[in-house]
Design a protein around this motif. Sequence first.
Motif, PDB file in Angstrom:
ATOM      1  N   TYR A  58      27.588  43.806  42.498  1.00 39.98           N
ATOM      2  CA  TYR A  58      28.521  44.800  43.049  1.00 39.98           C
ATOM      3  C   TYR A  58      29.606  44.175  43.926  1.00 39.98           C
ATOM      4  O   TYR A  58      30.167  44.857  44.772  1.00 39.98           O
ATOM      5  CB  TYR A  58      27.758  45.890  43.823  1.00 39.98           C
ATOM      6  CG  TYR A  58      26.714  46.551  42.968  1.00 39.98           C
ATOM      7  CD1 TYR A  58      27.082  47.382  41.915  1.00 39.98           C
ATOM      8  CD2 TYR A  58      25.359  46.319  43.172  1.00 39.98           C
ATOM      9  CE1 TYR A  58      26.129  47.967  41.103  1.00 39.98           C
ATOM     10  CE2 TYR A  58      24.403  46.892  42.366  1.00 39.98           C
ATOM     11  CZ  TYR A  58      24.796  47.725  41.324  1.00 39.98           C
ATOM     12  OH  TYR A  58      23.850  48.295  40.511  1.00 39.98           O
ATOM     13  N   ASN A  59      29.929  42.927  43.723  1.00 42.76           N
ATOM     14  CA  ASN A  59      31.052  42.302  44.419  1.00 42.76           C
ATOM     15  C   ASN A  59      32.190  42.115  43.436  1.00 42.76           C
ATOM     16  O   ASN A  59      33.218  42.776  43.543  1.00 42.76           O
ATOM     17  CB  ASN A  59      30.621  40.981  45.050  1.00 42.76           C
ATOM     18  CG  ASN A  59      29.759  41.177  46.279  1.00 42.76           C
ATOM     19  OD1 ASN A  59      30.154  40.857  47.386  1.00 42.76           O
ATOM     20  ND2 ASN A  59      28.566  41.709  46.098  1.00 42.76           N
ATOM     21  N   TYR A  60      31.997  41.257  42.436  1.00 38.84           N
ATOM     22  CA  TYR A  60      32.994  41.146  41.375  1.00 38.84           C
ATOM     23  C   TYR A  60      33.210  42.508  40.715  1.00 38.84           C
ATOM     24  O   TYR A  60      34.348  42.903  40.424  1.00 38.84           O
ATOM     25  CB  TYR A  60      32.550  40.112  40.340  1.00 38.84           C
ATOM     26  CG  TYR A  60      33.392  40.124  39.081  1.00 38.84           C
ATOM     27  CD1 TYR A  60      34.656  39.544  39.062  1.00 38.84           C
ATOM     28  CD2 TYR A  60      32.927  40.747  37.926  1.00 38.84           C
ATOM     29  CE1 TYR A  60      35.434  39.584  37.915  1.00 38.84           C
ATOM     30  CE2 TYR A  60      33.695  40.780  36.778  1.00 38.84           C
ATOM     31  CZ  TYR A  60      34.953  40.205  36.778  1.00 38.84           C
ATOM     32  OH  TYR A  60      35.721  40.257  35.649  1.00 38.84           O
ATOM     33  N   SER A  61      32.136  43.251  40.498  1.00 38.35           N
ATOM     34  CA  SER A  61      32.237  44.544  39.807  1.00 38.35           C
ATOM     35  C   SER A  61      33.119  45.532  40.550  1.00 38.35           C
ATOM     36  O   SER A  61      33.815  46.344  39.944  1.00 38.35           O
ATOM     37  CB  SER A  61      30.849  45.167  39.634  1.00 38.35           C
ATOM     38  OG  SER A  61      30.059  44.425  38.748  1.00 38.35           O
ATOM     39  N   MET A  62      33.081  45.492  41.885  1.00 35.88           N
ATOM     40  CA  MET A  62      33.833  46.449  42.691  1.00 35.88           C
ATOM     41  C   MET A  62      35.136  45.873  43.238  1.00 35.88           C
ATOM     42  O   MET A  62      35.839  46.556  43.993  1.00 35.88           O
ATOM     43  CB  MET A  62      32.976  46.919  43.870  1.00 35.88           C
ATOM     44  CG  MET A  62      31.809  47.800  43.495  1.00 35.88           C
ATOM     45  SD  MET A  62      30.943  48.359  45.005  1.00 35.88           S
ATOM     46  CE  MET A  62      29.802  49.540  44.314  1.00 35.88           C
ATOM     47  N   ALA A  63      35.454  44.646  42.880  1.00 36.73           N
ATOM     48  CA  ALA A  63      36.646  44.005  43.433  1.00 36.73           C
ATOM     49  C   ALA A  63      37.909  44.787  43.074  1.00 36.73           C
ATOM     50  O   ALA A  63      37.983  45.424  42.025  1.00 36.73           O
ATOM     51  CB  ALA A  63      36.764  42.578  42.903  1.00 36.73           C
ATOM     52  N   SER A  64      38.899  44.726  43.970  1.00 35.00           N
ATOM     53  CA  SER A  64      40.135  45.480  43.772  1.00 35.00           C
ATOM     54  C   SER A  64      41.346  44.610  44.081  1.00 35.00           C
ATOM     55  O   SER A  64      41.220  43.474  44.551  1.00 35.00           O
ATOM     56  CB  SER A  64      40.155  46.710  44.689  1.00 35.00           C
ATOM     57  OG  SER A  64      40.426  46.329  46.033  1.00 35.00           O
ATOM     58  N   ASN A  65      42.506  45.172  43.809  1.00 29.29           N
ATOM     59  CA  ASN A  65      43.775  44.503  44.121  1.00 29.29           C
ATOM     60  C   ASN A  65      44.457  45.115  45.335  1.00 29.29           C
ATOM     61  O   ASN A  65      45.680  45.071  45.461  1.00 29.29           O
ATOM     62  CB  ASN A  65      44.734  44.582  42.919  1.00 29.29           C
ATOM     63  CG  ASN A  65      44.290  43.742  41.748  1.00 29.29           C
ATOM     64  OD1 ASN A  65      44.152  44.253  40.645  1.00 29.29           O
ATOM     65  ND2 ASN A  65      44.056  42.463  41.974  1.00 29.29           N
ATOM     66  N   TYR A  66      43.666  45.678  46.254  1.00 30.23           N
ATOM     67  CA  TYR A  66      44.277  46.237  47.456  1.00 30.23           C
ATOM     68  C   TYR A  66      45.154  45.179  48.132  1.00 30.23           C
ATOM     69  O   TYR A  66      44.801  44.008  48.187  1.00 30.23           O
ATOM     70  CB  TYR A  66      43.193  46.728  48.416  1.00 30.23           C
ATOM     71  CG  TYR A  66      43.745  47.373  49.664  1.00 30.23           C
ATOM     72  CD1 TYR A  66      44.636  48.432  49.580  1.00 30.23           C
ATOM     73  CD2 TYR A  66      43.388  46.917  50.923  1.00 30.23           C
ATOM     74  CE1 TYR A  66      45.145  49.033  50.715  1.00 30.23           C
ATOM     75  CE2 TYR A  66      43.885  47.512  52.074  1.00 30.23           C
ATOM     76  CZ  TYR A  66      44.774  48.556  51.960  1.00 30.23           C
ATOM     77  OH  TYR A  66      45.292  49.150  53.079  1.00 30.23           O
ATOM     78  N   ASN A  67      46.302  45.620  48.653  1.00 28.82           N
ATOM     79  CA  ASN A  67      47.337  44.710  49.183  1.00 28.82           C
ATOM     80  C   ASN A  67      47.864  43.763  48.114  1.00 28.82           C
ATOM     81  O   ASN A  67      48.454  42.736  48.404  1.00 28.82           O
ATOM     82  CB  ASN A  67      46.824  43.897  50.381  1.00 28.82           C
ATOM     83  CG  ASN A  67      46.644  44.718  51.645  1.00 28.82           C
ATOM     84  OD1 ASN A  67      46.009  44.275  52.583  1.00 28.82           O
ATOM     85  ND2 ASN A  67      47.193  45.923  51.700  1.00 28.82           N
ATOM     86  N   ARG A  68      47.589  44.092  46.859  1.00 30.78           N
ATOM     87  CA  ARG A  68      47.965  43.273  45.707  1.00 30.78           C
ATOM     88  C   ARG A  68      47.428  41.845  45.833  1.00 30.78           C
ATOM     89  O   ARG A  68      48.084  40.860  45.482  1.00 30.78           O
ATOM     90  CB  ARG A  68      49.476  43.283  45.505  1.00 30.78           C
ATOM     91  CG  ARG A  68      49.978  44.653  45.009  1.00 30.78           C
ATOM     92  CD  ARG A  68      50.721  44.541  43.683  1.00 30.78           C
ATOM     93  NE  ARG A  68      50.510  45.722  42.871  1.00 30.78           N
ATOM     94  CZ  ARG A  68      51.206  45.977  41.761  1.00 30.78           C
ATOM     95  NH1 ARG A  68      52.149  45.158  41.357  1.00 30.78           N
ATOM     96  NH2 ARG A  68      50.942  47.054  41.052  1.00 30.78           N
ATOM     97  N   ILE A  69      46.227  41.761  46.339  1.00 30.33           N
ATOM     98  CA  ILE A  69      45.522  40.483  46.400  1.00 30.33           C
ATOM     99  C   ILE A  69      44.882  40.227  45.036  1.00 30.33           C
ATOM    100  O   ILE A  69      44.293  41.124  44.432  1.00 30.33           O
ATOM    101  CB  ILE A  69      44.465  40.520  47.514  1.00 30.33           C
ATOM    102  CG1 ILE A  69      45.154  40.609  48.883  1.00 30.33           C
ATOM    103  CG2 ILE A  69      43.562  39.289  47.453  1.00 30.33           C
ATOM    104  CD1 ILE A  69      44.199  40.821  50.036  1.00 30.33           C
TER     105      ILE A  69
END
Length: 444
Positions: A390-401
């Motif tokens: 649930y880390n890679y699976s939930m990763a996001s591009n918040y702040n376009r990171i």
Amino acid sequence: MYLHGTSTINEQGHLEIGGCDTVELKEQYGTPLYIMDEQLIRQRCRDYMDAFRATGMEFQVAYASKAFCTMAMCRIVEEEGLSLDVVSEGELHTALQAGFPSARIHFHGNNKTPDELEMALDAEIGCFVVDNFIEMQMLDAIAAEKGLKPGILLRVTPGVEAHTHEFISTGQEDSKFGFDIGNGTAEEAVKLAHKLAHVELLGLHSHIGSQIFEVDGFQVAAQRVADFARQLQQEIGVIFKVINLGGGFGIRYTEEDSPLDTAEYVHAIADAVKQQFAGLEGQLPQIWIEPGRSIVGDAGTTLYTIGTSKDIPNVRKYVAIDGGMTDNPRPALYDAVYEAVLANRADDEATELVSVAGKCCESGDMLIWDIELAEPIAGDLLAVSCTGAYNYSMASNYNRIRRPAVVLVHDGESDLIVERESFEDITRNDVVPARLRSSVSVQR
């Protein structure tokens, strides 16, 4: 930090995982970096398979791919003989692209779309875990058009509340998932499924929660599902061939966590099913379970580079890393707690109390509150353990990171299994309308 799996500290005082020096991994792949211990993943898979073989019962162990889903992971699961749970067309597509046998794929989800049902039917997957009446009727209608009769399990809520965080407890009556046994909807669902011409009712499914450290909840769930099965057998003669008791088996994140051995969970579940279903007609049902976190959770480590710091006298010292809630949202979502060590100075004594902050523009982007480290300085590497689920699976591009890369390590070799996102990936799906192009110079 507790060393999981193949993790060791080498002569240079560097953290090694799978025989790979994390300092060298940083130089080759950059940070943030997810590191997955292949040997430990395979051992966890084998622990479940061996424990069930020892029970003498028919079974399926299905890896819950929502925990960590990549094509390489699907290949490992297939090689180890497990089945696979998917919850979306994206996870299904990943499995099929990896060549995973469709007959061993189970499709979950509380809001499967018609397109997803069609995609799964066309792939001839092994089973649908039906969550509601609308889905059941849609599946029956689409299967009729295609001349198919897929196997289904009905997800029921047995009214069991696991001792876990409220957001990951799913077996109680007040849940978005499944048909409730207590209020009669589960009975209605079984009777409908039994009548429908284009689905085959294989059995029942229940899932009581996640990160569970005792067997009591599973035993109670088995009892309530068996009582329900006995009632339906007497009323309409239905015999369930499969009882799926879900997953949720806990792992050690910190020294306060005390998970059971895999065999203890498995034997308790098997004994409960044997005992509770002993008086019913027909053979004992197959037992299916769905471990996810307990297969990949402690096999994952995230590597960061430490950057800035802020020391507030008599309050706390913040140390910032080059990742945070974009690659690990669990502390923000669940108040999750982690252990960590300076990977490049893993032998150094922990002498300073700090809090590890992420780089997002959010005050809530805190990875670890109050951890003792060896006086971290800019450029040090921080390794956070147990980040495989649930880390890679939930990763996001918040702040376009950009999302991190993922490497698989084994016997001193590292293989890239997910490339780090590029800046081009960030804007790949952006579209600038023609009416805006005339007034703005778009850089290429």
